[in-house]
Design an enzyme around this catalytic site. Structure first.
Site, PDB file in Angstrom:
ATOM      1  N   TRP A 128       0.877  -1.182   0.000  1.00 19.14           N
ATOM      2  CA  TRP A 128       0.000   0.000   0.000  1.00 19.14           C
ATOM      3  C   TRP A 128       0.912   1.229   0.000  1.00 19.14           C
ATOM      4  CZ3 TRP A 128      -1.999   2.545   4.930  1.00 19.14           C
ATOM      5  CH2 TRP A 128      -2.996   3.484   4.637  1.00 19.14           C
ATOM      6  N   ASP A 172      -0.370  -5.530   9.813  1.00 13.90           N
ATOM      7  CA  ASP A 172      -1.429  -4.610   9.394  1.00 13.90           C
ATOM      8  C   ASP A 172      -2.609  -5.472   8.943  1.00 13.90           C
ATOM      9  OD1 ASP A 172      -3.026  -2.630   8.431  1.00 13.90           O
ATOM     10  OD2 ASP A 172      -1.611  -1.864   6.944  1.00 13.90           O
ATOM     11  N   ALA A 215      -6.114  -4.975   7.812  1.00 12.83           N
ATOM     12  CA  ALA A 215      -7.059  -3.924   7.396  1.00 12.83           C
ATOM     13  C   ALA A 215      -8.269  -4.503   6.674  1.00 12.83           C
ATOM     14  CB  ALA A 215      -6.348  -2.917   6.495  1.00 12.83           C
ATOM     15  N   LYS A 229     -13.085  -1.236   6.342  1.00 14.49           N
ATOM     16  CA  LYS A 229     -13.621  -2.080   5.264  1.00 14.49           C
ATOM     17  C   LYS A 229     -14.621  -3.104   5.800  1.00 14.49           C
ATOM     18  CE  LYS A 229     -10.338   0.001   3.323  1.00 14.49           C
ATOM     19  NZ  LYS A 229      -9.322   0.438   2.724  1.00 14.49           N
TER      20      LYS A 229
HETATM   21  C1  LMR Z   1      -6.875   1.715  -0.713  1.00 17.16           C
HETATM   22  O1  LMR Z   1      -5.729   1.233  -0.746  1.00 17.16           O
HETATM   23  O2  LMR Z   1      -7.540   1.933  -1.729  1.00 17.16           O
HETATM   24  C2  LMR Z   1      -7.503   2.004   0.610  1.00 17.16           C
HETATM   25  O3  LMR Z   1      -6.738   1.484   1.638  1.00 17.16           O
HETATM   26  C3  LMR Z   1      -7.836   3.417   0.781  1.00 17.16           C
HETATM   27  C4  LMR Z   1      -6.655   4.264   1.131  1.00 17.16           C
HETATM   28  O4  LMR Z   1      -6.706   4.921   2.175  1.00 17.16           O
HETATM   29  O5  LMR Z   1      -5.687   4.298   0.369  1.00 17.16           O
END
Ligand code: LMR
Length: 389
Positions: A126, A206, A208, A241
């Site tokens: 991410w 993490d 999420a 989420k």
């Molecule tokens: C994403 O990766 O699309 C989500 O986790 C939203 C974000 O905050 O980036």
């Protein structure tokens, strides 16, 4: 003074939301930011959340400050779901954070105060992970997360751990890897957990997307396996989420140790960091989650809604995988990957062509949000892909 500021690139993922909104084409397809969508393309509030919010409206009689730890009823109610019903709760304590991002930031800042200098992380990841590490002023050490065959690269993680040592933290995605959808298998977690303990490397997990992969229990396999081996760990959790609370920013930071004094100090440091950053986390969403988790019927309703989400995403994955090969893109792996995301091996020209010619919006990395596909647009998407690939 302000003229001295460097210009900043817009956050690419968030910029994509605006680009998509500005596109007038009725049949545009949004595969950008990670929000779940129903078969109608909507992102509704969970029914269980609506019911909890109604109860909150009726019963909440004060909005006085709670403190930097936020709603501890929420923090504790999540513990059996995250760590398991049998987990020794004397080893864990947590605090509320503004979303998963706030939880990751807290975890990294606490690790820094504890002496951590480097964060090891598989890539791709991410994009905000690297940004948070940089903002905290720690060194980022990367290793490969996905092999050319499309499996999670255990050897790369092992090599990174072998080259690391005490004082290093390794950031691992608990499930539903963002952006690749490629998770470590159970057999791989079984190898990773003792290795972390042996090397004395602190895991930061993490989590999420719990419940969006294979289910609430199954998605916690890696985290629980690791915690069965290591003496200490940090966990960043998001409800954004799995409770659909995105903009309400609902997360939690947990520390796990076998030393009660160290645990108290981890929390005290977390509270100090929170106080200097946001003072106290937003209350509303976490209070709604607490109400759900303390009510059997609402919990059952929430879990059923989560099951529906997972089933729909599984359907999308199965349909994409059944296309087998689209141009140069092997589609089979999408069927076995988990969660909201997968990555397609597309060039930036192909991604641009998908956007301009076909109204298909995806991250510049080739990441697609699986939940953006529906019975109404999936065939168009596959055709568009065939056109550019
Ligand atoms: C994403 O990766 O699309 C989500 O986790 C939203 C974000 O905050 O980036």
């Amino acid at each position: 003074m302000l003229e001295a500021l460097a210009t900043q690139p817009a956050d690419a993922l968030l910029a994509l939301i605006k680009l998509h909104n500005a596109d007038p084409r009725a049949d545009k397809i949004d595969l950008g930011v990670g929000v779940y969508r129903t078969g109608d393309g909507a992102t509704p509030v969970f029914k269980a959340i609506k019911a909890a919010e109604a109860r909150l409206l009726e019963t909440q009689n004060s909005k006085a400050y709670l403190g930097p730890e936020g709603d501890m009823g929420f923090v504790h109610a999540l513990i059996p779901y995250v760590f398991g019903a049998d987990f020794d709760t004397t080893r864990v304590e947590g605090m509320q954070a503004p979303g998963g991002t706030g939880a990751v930031r807290l975890a990294i800042e606490v690790a820094k105060r504890a002496g951590a200098k480097r964060i090891l992380m598989g890539t791709p990841s991410w994009p905000n992970h690297a940004q948070i590490v940089a903002a905290a002023g720690l060194e980022l050490v990367t290793f490969r997360h996905v092999t050319p065959e499309g499996t999670a690269d255990l050897d790369a993680l092992k090599a990174a751990l072998a080259a690391a040592g005490e004082g290093d933290v390794v950031l691992l995605h608990g499930c539903c890897h963002n952006p690749s959808g490629v998770d470590y298998t159970r057999a791989q977690w079984d190898e990773i957990a003792p290795l972390l303990a042996e090397r004395g490397i602190m895991p930061l997990i993490d989590l999420a997307y719990q419940g969006l992969g294979e289910g609430m229990e199954a998605d916690a396999y890696g985290l629980r396996k690791v915690l069965a081996h290591v003496p200490e760990a940090l966990v960043a959790y998001s409800c954004d989420k799995n409770f659909g609370l995105y903009r309400d920013r609902v997360g939690a930071f947990y520390a796990v140790t076998s030393d009660a004094d160290a645990l108290a100090r981890a929390m005290a440091n977390g509270a100090t960091i929170a106080r200097a950053s946001w003072s106290m986390p937003p209350d509303h969403g976490a209070a709604a989650v607490r109400i759900i988790l303390n009510d059997k019927d609402l919990t059952a309703q929430w879990l059923a809604e989560l099951d529906d989400m997972r089933d729909r995403m599984r359907w999308v994955r199965d349909r994409l995988a059944s296309a087998q090969q689209v141009g140069a893109i092997p589609m089979g792996p999408l069927g076995t990957q988990n969660g909201l995301f997968s990555m397609l091996p597309l060039s930036s020209e192909q991604i641009l062509a998908l956007r301009e010619k076909h109204g298909v919006y995806m991250a510049g990395s080739g990441r697609i949000n699986i939940a953006g596909l529906t019975t109404g647009n999936i065939e168009k998407f596959i055709d568009a892909l065939r056109d550019v690939a």
